[in-house]
Motif scaffolding. Structure first.
Motif, mmCIF file in Angstrom:
data_model
loop_
_atom_site.group_PDB
_atom_site.id
_atom_site.type_symbol
_atom_site.label_atom_id
_atom_site.label_comp_id
_atom_site.label_asym_id
_atom_site.label_seq_id
_atom_site.Cartn_x
_atom_site.Cartn_y
_atom_site.Cartn_z
ATOM 1 N N LEU A 262 3.616 8.123 2.737
ATOM 2 C CA LEU A 262 3.533 7.200 1.539
ATOM 3 C C LEU A 262 4.551 6.991 0.848
ATOM 4 O O LEU A 262 4.886 5.671 0.381
ATOM 5 C CB LEU A 262 2.528 7.873 0.707
ATOM 6 C CG LEU A 262 1.955 7.129 -0.616
ATOM 7 C CD1 LEU A 262 1.245 5.697 -0.156
ATOM 8 C CD2 LEU A 262 1.056 7.963 -1.309
ATOM 9 N N MET A 263 5.516 7.988 0.583
ATOM 10 C CA MET A 263 7.008 7.550 -0.057
ATOM 11 C C MET A 263 7.747 6.471 0.557
ATOM 12 O O MET A 263 8.268 5.699 -0.052
ATOM 13 C CB MET A 263 7.545 8.731 -0.250
ATOM 14 C CG MET A 263 8.900 8.786 -0.775
ATOM 15 S SD MET A 263 9.880 10.210 -0.552
ATOM 16 C CE MET A 263 10.359 10.246 1.045
ATOM 17 N N ARG A 264 7.469 6.590 1.944
ATOM 18 C CA ARG A 264 8.384 5.554 2.557
ATOM 19 C C ARG A 264 7.612 4.109 2.589
ATOM 20 O O ARG A 264 8.259 3.062 2.154
ATOM 21 C CB ARG A 264 8.154 5.840 4.063
ATOM 22 C CG ARG A 264 9.462 7.186 4.251
ATOM 23 C CD ARG A 264 9.714 7.245 5.779
ATOM 24 N NE ARG A 264 10.353 8.519 5.932
ATOM 25 C CZ ARG A 264 10.967 8.606 7.427
ATOM 26 N NH1 ARG A 264 10.915 7.919 8.283
ATOM 27 N NH2 ARG A 264 11.721 9.875 7.206
ATOM 28 N N LEU A 265 6.295 4.026 2.575
ATOM 29 C CA LEU A 265 5.629 2.869 2.613
ATOM 30 C C LEU A 265 5.547 1.987 1.099
ATOM 31 O O LEU A 265 6.000 1.023 0.922
ATOM 32 C CB LEU A 265 4.175 3.195 2.661
ATOM 33 C CG LEU A 265 3.611 3.068 4.206
ATOM 34 C CD1 LEU A 265 2.100 3.179 4.249
ATOM 35 C CD2 LEU A 265 4.168 1.756 4.988
ATOM 36 N N LEU A 266 5.770 3.150 0.030
ATOM 37 C CA LEU A 266 5.890 2.420 -1.319
ATOM 38 C C LEU A 266 7.374 1.870 -1.423
ATOM 39 O O LEU A 266 7.689 0.898 -2.075
ATOM 40 C CB LEU A 266 5.665 3.319 -2.145
ATOM 41 C CG LEU A 266 4.154 4.086 -2.371
ATOM 42 C CD1 LEU A 266 3.912 5.219 -3.338
ATOM 43 C CD2 LEU A 266 3.471 2.658 -2.754
ATOM 44 N N ALA A 267 8.281 2.591 -0.679
ATOM 45 C CA ALA A 267 9.627 1.979 -0.942
ATOM 46 C C ALA A 267 9.758 0.735 -0.234
ATOM 47 O O ALA A 267 10.390 -0.236 -0.742
ATOM 48 C CB ALA A 267 10.570 2.970 -0.144
ATOM 49 N N TYR A 268 9.321 0.442 0.800
ATOM 50 C CA TYR A 268 9.117 -0.859 1.704
ATOM 51 C C TYR A 268 8.457 -1.976 0.633
ATOM 52 O O TYR A 268 9.020 -2.929 0.623
ATOM 53 C CB TYR A 268 8.576 -0.886 3.020
ATOM 54 C CG TYR A 268 9.203 0.335 3.874
ATOM 55 C CD1 TYR A 268 10.481 0.918 3.869
ATOM 56 C CD2 TYR A 268 8.208 0.949 4.721
ATOM 57 C CE1 TYR A 268 10.755 1.888 4.328
ATOM 58 C CE2 TYR A 268 8.583 1.945 5.538
ATOM 59 C CZ TYR A 268 9.883 2.440 5.526
ATOM 60 O OH TYR A 268 10.339 3.538 6.360
ATOM 61 N N ALA A 269 7.407 -1.307 0.043
ATOM 62 C CA ALA A 269 6.776 -2.482 -0.708
ATOM 63 C C ALA A 269 7.534 -2.805 -1.896
ATOM 64 O O ALA A 269 7.528 -4.045 -2.503
ATOM 65 C CB ALA A 269 5.472 -1.726 -1.137
ATOM 66 N N ALA A 270 8.410 -1.751 -2.517
ATOM 67 C CA ALA A 270 9.111 -2.186 -3.588
ATOM 68 C C ALA A 270 10.253 -2.971 -3.134
ATOM 69 O O ALA A 270 10.439 -4.060 -3.998
ATOM 70 C CB ALA A 270 9.694 -0.837 -4.216
ATOM 71 N N ILE A 271 10.664 -2.935 -2.035
ATOM 72 C CA ILE A 271 11.847 -3.894 -1.526
ATOM 73 C C ILE A 271 11.373 -5.355 -1.246
ATOM 74 O O ILE A 271 11.918 -6.369 -1.677
ATOM 75 C CB ILE A 271 12.610 -3.333 -0.370
ATOM 76 C CG1 ILE A 271 13.505 -1.836 -0.774
ATOM 77 C CG2 ILE A 271 13.500 -4.386 0.246
ATOM 78 C CD1 ILE A 271 13.742 -1.479 0.507
ATOM 79 N N PHE A 272 10.095 -5.196 -0.777
ATOM 80 C CA PHE A 272 9.558 -6.592 -0.689
ATOM 81 C C PHE A 272 9.308 -7.322 -1.969
ATOM 82 O O PHE A 272 9.704 -8.413 -2.121
ATOM 83 C CB PHE A 272 8.130 -6.385 0.026
ATOM 84 C CG PHE A 272 7.177 -7.801 0.059
ATOM 85 C CD1 PHE A 272 7.474 -8.496 0.687
ATOM 86 C CD2 PHE A 272 6.133 -7.718 -0.969
ATOM 87 C CE1 PHE A 272 6.842 -9.907 0.564
ATOM 88 C CE2 PHE A 272 5.576 -8.821 -1.149
ATOM 89 C CZ PHE A 272 5.694 -9.910 -0.263
ATOM 90 N N TRP A 273 8.667 -6.678 -2.943
ATOM 91 C CA TRP A 273 8.375 -6.944 -4.084
ATOM 92 C C TRP A 273 9.557 -7.624 -4.950
ATOM 93 O O TRP A 273 10.063 -8.599 -5.578
ATOM 94 C CB TRP A 273 7.637 -6.251 -4.942
ATOM 95 C CG TRP A 273 7.255 -6.580 -6.558
ATOM 96 C CD1 TRP A 273 8.025 -6.434 -7.651
ATOM 97 C CD2 TRP A 273 6.123 -7.407 -6.650
ATOM 98 N NE1 TRP A 273 7.568 -6.850 -8.593
ATOM 99 C CE2 TRP A 273 6.327 -7.656 -7.984
ATOM 100 C CE3 TRP A 273 5.086 -7.907 -6.025
ATOM 101 C CZ2 TRP A 273 5.306 -8.513 -8.806
ATOM 102 C CZ3 TRP A 273 4.050 -8.417 -6.732
ATOM 103 C CH2 TRP A 273 4.030 -9.001 -8.144
#
Length: 472
Positions: free
Chosen positions: A131-142
């Motif tokens: 989940l930590m990794r997924l949230l990191a990718y979402a943050a970069i996208f945003w």
């Protein structure tokens, strides 16, 4: 507030956004360096940095030093779906009554002779790490979507992505030419005949190189687009194009050729094929409409075909050998056995899954006998099946749909009359990763997902006309 103060505040906001944007590009550029960030410490550092940048952007937004360039309403469904998936992953880690948890917990309790707190996930710590990794990718996208809305920044983002890919390609080629014995500071322990740059796995690097190639090709096309649209005799236009390719656009040409060479030298069959499909999609999407569109699509197909032949010629024989072995080599047989065993495992928990990031633990109980010796299979080599096992079928479908809807948003950007480069890039990148995810696990490499998230943030940010201002 006076006009002078307002102007000063706007300038400060622009400066803050500029610093955040530079930090974001640095994060994307550094992600592949420590073995593609696919180790616990680099992955945690990457996630921490992405979260910190997001927090700084949020603080700047509240202070009036940054702006909401793209309204969340534009991506409401992808946000809702991805948020629901993130929430479900958290639920998978929560303590539950023994009857509701994974049966593995009951077996462990019986073996230990004492009660244990059960959960849906067979390994809550691994699930939270995922989940930590997924949230990191979402943050970069945003962050990319918000900070690359301005056309100037969008061009800078594209150039940065292309040069990042070219830099790692140049490094990989240099190491390959020097004997191919090293991966960063470590002696190579796998894929001794294939170029992998700073990655361990050639297939994962092939996806990264393919994404970099798309960025470089889009950057290259941006430099010669005006020449393609000139109404000149073909002979004159060809001369102008040749001059541009070898003079004004030489840097762009070099970046693209480096990435092509590195991609071919990986020897990754699916990686090369998916990248060529992505390149064809990019060139086709950038072709535009009108009466000349069929001819432009035919040219795109011709270019892709020539590059496919070049892949066979320049792949050092490795790619040709692997293509000749397709369907007969041990890896293909292993994949088929893995797919079958994974589908059987999915049927045991089709609705709840076994916990995000737990494939390795779960598959150990389902691994077929032929795979019990030799190469250790701890991935499904198919992200769709792996996500279905870990998340459950409904959550896996929601995650895939969220990504697909972002691609649809980019696809809408192709209706723009002017620059469609970023939108075309987003569609092409999605085609590439969607195809390769069927054969491998490249998106599980943080460096690959970071670059893809960066590209999609750029694509969505540029998917509608610049005349629509604040809030999108």
């Amino acid at each position: 507030m006076s006009e002078t103060s307002a102007s000063a505040g706007k300038a400060q906001g622009t400066g803050t956004e500029r610093l955040l944007f530079a930090a974001l590009i640095a994060l994307v550029a550094l992600a592949p360096l420590p073995l593609a960030s696919n180790r616990p410490l680099p992955a945690a550092a990457l996630s921490l940095a992405a979260g910190l940048l997001l927090a700084l952007w949020g603080a700047a937004l509240l202070a009036g030093r940054a702006r909401l360039a793209v309204s969340p309403r534009r991506i409401a469904w992808p946000l809702a779906l991805s948020g629901a998936v993130a929430l479900w992953i958290v639920i998978q880690t929560l303590p539950l009554p023994a009857a509701w948890g994974d049966p593995a917990w009951a077996e462990a309790a019986a073996a230990l002779g004492e009660p244990l707190s059960a959960s849906i996930s067979v390994n809550p710590q691994a699930t939270l790490s995922g989940l930590m990794r997924l949230l990191a990718y979402a943050a970069i996208f945003w962050l990319t979507m918000q900070l690359a809305r301005a056309p100037e920044r969008a061009r800078t983002a594209l150039k940065a992505a292309a040069l990042t890919g070219a830099a790692y390609a140049a490094y990989g080629i240099a190491i390959y030419a020097a004997g191919n014995d090293w991966v960063t500071i470590y002696r190579k322990w796998a894929y001794h005949q294939a170029l992998t740059s700073t990655f361990v796995n050639r297939n994962s690097y092939a996806t990264f190189a393919g994404l970099g190639l798309l960025c470089a090709a889009a950057w290259f096309m941006g430099g010669i687009r005006h020449l393609l649209e000139l109404k000149r005799p073909l002979r004159h236009k060809a001369a102008l194009l040749a001059e541009a390719v070898f003079t004004q656009s030489l840097f762009r040409t070099t970046a693209m050729l480096l990435l092509l060479a590195a991609l071919f030298l990986t020897g990754s069959r699916a990686g090369v094929a998916a990248s060529l499909v992505g390149l064809f999609v990019l060139l086709t999407a950038m072709a535009g409409g009108g009466a000349r569109r069929p001819m432009r699509i035919a040219v795109a197909g011709g270019i892709t075909g020539v590059l496919a032949l070049a892949a066979l010629a320049l792949g050092g024989g490795l790619l040709s050998e692997r293509l000749a072995e397709t369907g007969r080599d041990a890896s293909a047989a292993g994949r088929q056995l893995t797919y079958s065993a994974t589908m059987d495992a999915i049927t045991t928990a089709p609705w709840t899954g076994t916990g995000y990031g737990t494939y390795r633990e779960v598959f150990a109980a389902w691994r077929p006998e032929p795979l019990s010796s030799g190469f250790f299979w701890d991935k499904a080599h198919n992200d769709y099946l792996e996500n279905a096992l870990e998340l459950g079928v409904p959550a896996a479908l929601a995650l895939n749909l969220a990504i697909a809807l972002l691609a649809v948003e980019a696809l809408r950007g192709l209706r723009r009359r002017r620059d469609r480069t970023a939108a075309a890039l987003g569609v092409a990148a999605t085609a590439l990763v969607a195809i390769h995810a069927y054969f491998d696990f490249s998106l599980q490499m943080p460096a690959v997902s970071v670059l893809y998230a960066f590209i999609m943030g750029l694509a969505v940010a540029q998917s509608y006309p610049q005349s629509r201002r604040r809030g999108g």
